[in-house]
Scaffold this active site. Structure first.
Site, mmCIF file in Angstrom:
data_model
loop_
_atom_site.group_PDB
_atom_site.id
_atom_site.type_symbol
_atom_site.label_atom_id
_atom_site.label_comp_id
_atom_site.label_asym_id
_atom_site.label_seq_id
_atom_site.Cartn_x
_atom_site.Cartn_y
_atom_site.Cartn_z
ATOM 1 N N HIS A 145 32.509 36.709 38.452
ATOM 2 C CA HIS A 145 33.326 37.915 38.266
ATOM 3 C C HIS A 145 34.225 37.819 37.044
ATOM 4 O O HIS A 145 34.809 38.818 36.627
ATOM 5 C CB HIS A 145 34.180 38.172 39.517
ATOM 6 C CG HIS A 145 33.361 38.609 40.699
ATOM 7 N ND1 HIS A 145 33.361 39.899 41.171
ATOM 8 C CD2 HIS A 145 32.492 37.928 41.483
ATOM 9 C CE1 HIS A 145 32.535 40.004 42.204
ATOM 10 N NE2 HIS A 145 31.997 38.808 42.416
ATOM 11 N N ASP A 165 39.443 39.527 30.409
ATOM 12 C CA ASP A 165 39.175 39.917 31.797
ATOM 13 C C ASP A 165 37.675 40.056 31.991
ATOM 14 O O ASP A 165 36.993 40.564 31.088
ATOM 15 C CB ASP A 165 39.859 41.266 32.094
ATOM 16 C CG ASP A 165 40.365 41.355 33.517
ATOM 17 O OD1 ASP A 165 39.789 40.681 34.392
ATOM 18 O OD2 ASP A 165 41.332 42.109 33.758
HETATM 19 O O1 F6P Z 1 38.030 38.210 40.562
HETATM 20 C C1 F6P Z 1 38.569 36.980 40.316
HETATM 21 C C2 F6P Z 1 39.301 36.399 41.511
HETATM 22 O O2 F6P Z 1 39.648 35.078 41.272
HETATM 23 C C3 F6P Z 1 38.538 36.455 42.811
HETATM 24 O O3 F6P Z 1 37.638 35.405 42.984
HETATM 25 C C4 F6P Z 1 39.690 36.448 43.766
HETATM 26 O O4 F6P Z 1 39.401 36.874 45.059
HETATM 27 C C5 F6P Z 1 40.712 37.345 43.076
HETATM 28 O O5 F6P Z 1 40.520 37.101 41.715
HETATM 29 C C6 F6P Z 1 42.156 37.097 43.480
HETATM 30 O O6 F6P Z 1 42.540 35.756 43.273
HETATM 31 P P1 F6P Z 1 43.002 34.818 44.464
HETATM 32 O O7 F6P Z 1 41.883 34.792 45.462
HETATM 33 O O8 F6P Z 1 43.232 33.463 43.835
HETATM 34 O O9 F6P Z 1 44.241 35.412 45.024
#
Ligand code: F6P
Length: 473
Positions: A157, A365
Site C-alpha cells: 500500500h 505517499d
Molecule cells: O497504509 C499504510 C498503513 O501502514 C497500513 O498498513 C496501516 O493499517 C495504516 O497505514 C495505519 O497505520 P497503523 O496500522 O500503524 O496505525
C-alpha cells in the site's frame, strides 16, 4: 471463486457501533470483503500482558475474522521497531529517519513465523491468499516452508523506492527477494513497479523481458500496478447526506460565512503537515485580503505515538499551528483549527463537501485515499478544489488537481490562493475530469483486477531463462 484469505497487520473487526478504524488499507479490504466471503487474519491490536498471545475467531456476516495478539516484545520489535522505524521510513524515501537493529529484524521475522504458524491451522489447499503491506513481506516464504502451494498475492500500500534507496536497508538481500515467494506482487503506481523490477533485475539478477514477469527459482513471479480506488458513488451519496447532519451543520455555522480549507491526515512525517502549515502561513503573509475570510481545518488523529519521531512531530505541528494563530489570529478569527480527534467517515464526508479546497500535500505517499474521497464528496455543480502533492500515488490518476511540490512552500501558498479564487467553470471542468478518473478505477475493479491476475495460469513465458546463480532466500 475459491475462499479468499486476506492477511494484514491491522484487521478492522466489526465493532457493532461503527467505530472501527478506517485507514486506507482497512477501507480497501473491507470493500473487497463485501463482495467475496472469506477470512481476514491479522493482529488483534492487543498486546498480551504475560507473553501468552492468544488467537481468536470472530464470525460476522459470512466472514471470519481471525486475530492474534502480540507479546510486548513482538509489539516493540516487529511493529514499533522493524516495521515502523525501519521499513516505513525507508520505503517513504526517508533514510535519515531509519533506526535499524538486528533485534528488531529478528522480532519482525518471528512475528511473520507466528502468523504463518497460525495460518497453517486454517488454510485449505485451494484458498486464495492475499497478503497486505510491508509488515508481512516474508509471510509467503514462511507459508511455502510449511508446504502451502496456494496462489499467494502481495499488495504494497505504500511506495517502493528505487534500488539506490532500497539497498541502504540493512539485510535487504534477506528481505526484499522474499517477495519472489509470492505469485503476484501488486504496487500502487508504475513508478513503484519499475523500481521493484529494477531491484529484481539488478540485485537478484532475475531474467525478464518486460520487467513484469520474472523467473525466480521454482516459480514465476509477476509484478503489476493496481492503484487503490474508493467506493466513489457510495462516498458521494454519504457526503450528500452528511452535510445535513447536526455535526456538519454546527461546523458550517461556526465558520460564519468564511471559506473552509481542509486537511485530513494520520499524524505522520510522510504527510508533510508542518510544511503545509508553513505554506498556509506564507499564503496569509502574501494574500492579506484573505485574512478573516478563510479557516483551515486540519484533522490529524495521533498515530504510533510511542515512536520518538512521532512524539517530536506532534509537538512541532501543534507549536506551528499555535505560532500562526498567535501571529495572524483575531479575537473573532482563528486561522487554523488543529484537531487531533479521529472523525467518522460520515463526518469527514460532510466536511469535505463543505470545504472550498483540500490540502493533500504528503512528501511521499503510496496512494492517498483522502484525495480521492475529497473529489467524490464534492457537489458537481459547485465543487471544491483539490491541491495535491505530485509525490502522492494519487497524482497519477488525479492529474487534473492543482498539483504541487510540497517542499516548495511558496508554490503551495500560491496554489492555495489559486484554489480559493478559481472560477466556477474551471472548478467544474477539473472536477469532471477527476470524477471520471475515480469512476474508471473504483475499488471493486481494484480487487477484481488483482484477484483475476492472481488466479491466472502461472506458466512461464518461453522467453524466460531459468535462474542459475541466485537462491531466493
Ligand atoms: O497504509 C499504510 C498503513 O501502514 C497500513 O498498513 C496501516 O493499517 C495504516 O497505514 C495505519 O497505520 P497503523 O496500522 O500503524 O496505525
Amino acid at each position: 471463486m475459491p475462499r479468499l484469505v486476506v492477511i494484514s497487520n491491522r484487521v478492522a473487526v466489526p465493532t457493532g457501533d461503527g467505530s472501527s478504524r478506517a485507514g486506507g488499507l482497512e477501507v480497501a479490504v473491507r470493500a473487497t470483503l463485501k463482495r467475496h466471503s472469506g477470512v481476514w487474519f491479522g493482529w488483534s491490536g492487543k498486546v498480551a500482558a504475560n507473553r501468552k498471545a492468544t488467537t481468536q475467531t470472530i464470525e460476522h456476516e459470512n466472514h471470519s475474522y481471525v486475530v492474534t495478539d502480540l507479546t510486548e516484545e513482538d509489539y516493540q520489535e516487529y511493529y514499533n521497531g522493524f516495521a515502523n522505524r525501519v521499513l516505513w521510513p525507508i520505503l517513504h524515501y526517508r533514510l535519515d529517519l531509519a533506526e535499524f537493529s538486528r533485534r528488531d529484524l529478528s522480532g519482525y521475522l518471528r512475528v511473520n513465523e507466528h502468523f504463518a504458524a497460525e495460518l497453517h491451522r486454517i488454510l485449505k489447499p485451494d484458498d486464495l491468499v492475499w497478503v497486505h503491506d510491508y509488515h508481512l513481506i516474508p509471510l509467503a516464504k514462511a507459508l511455502r516452508e510449511r508446504g502451502h502451494a496456494n496462489r499467494i498475492g502481495f499488495f504494497l500500500h505504500i511506495p517502493l523506492p528505487p534500488p539506490d534507496i532500497l539497498t541502504a536497508l540493512p539485510n535487504h538481500e534477506r528481505l526484499i527477494p522474499a517477495l519472489c515467494h509470492y505469485d503476484l506482487v501488486g504496487l500502487q503506481t508504475d513508478n513503484d513497479a519499475a523500481n521493484l523490477g529494477r531491484y529484481l533485475t539488478g540485485e537478484c539478477r532475475l531474467s525478464s523481458r518486460d520487467q513484469r514477469t520474472f523467473n525466480a527459482a521454482d516459480r514465476v513471479v509477476r509484478i503489476d500496478t493496481f492503484p487503490v480506488g474508493i467506493e466513489a458513488a457510495e462516498f458521494g451519496r454519504l457526503a450528500r447526506r452528511a452535510v445535513r447532519s447536526p455535526f456538519v451543520q454546527e461546523v458550517r455555522e461556526s465558520l460564519a460565512g468564511r471559506a473552509m480549507i481542509i486537511g485530513v491526515d494520520r499524524l505522520d512525517y510522510s504527510k508533510g503537515i508542518a510544511l503545509r502549515m508553513d505554506a498556509f502561513e506564507r499564503f496569509l503573509a502574501a494574500y492579506p485580503d484573505w485574512h478573516g475570510r478563510v479557516t483551515y481545518l486540519q484533522i490529524t488523529p495521533k498515530s504510533r505515538s510511542e515512536i520518538q519521531e512521532y512524539g517530536e512531530m506532534e509537538q512541532e505541528i501543534s507549536a506551528t499551528a499555535g505560532r500562526i494563530n498567535g501571529s495572524y489570529g483575531e479575537a473573532s478569527w482563528t486561522p487554523i483549527r488543529y484537531v487531533n480527534k479521529a472523525h467518522s467517515r460520515t463526518a469527514l464526508a460532510g466536511l469535505y463537501r463543505s470545504s472550498r479546497a483540500a490540502l493533500v500535500t504528503p512528501l511521499r505517499d503510496g496512494m492517498n485515499l483522502v484525495a480521492k474521497e475529497y473529489v467524490a464528496a464534492q457537489d458537481p455543480s459547485d465543487p471544491g478544489v483539490l491541491v495535491l502533492s505530485r509525490f502522492a500515488g494519487a497524482a497519477v490518476e488525479l492529474a487534473a488537481a492543482v498539483l504541487v511540490n510540497p517542499y516548495d512552500s511558496e508554490a503551495v501558498a500560491a496554489a492555495i490562493a489559486r484554489a480559493l479564487s478559481m472560477p466556477l467553470d474551471e472548478r467544474r471542468a477539473r472536477h469532471e475530469t477527476l470524477s471520471r478518473a475515480l469512476a474508471a478505477n473504483d475499488i471493486k475493479l481494484w480487487a477484481d483486477k488483482f484477484l483475476d491476475a492472481l488466479v491466472r495460469p502461472r506458466s512461464a513465458p518461453n522467453w524466460l531463462r531459468p535462474v542459475s546463480s541466485l537462491a531466493i532466500s
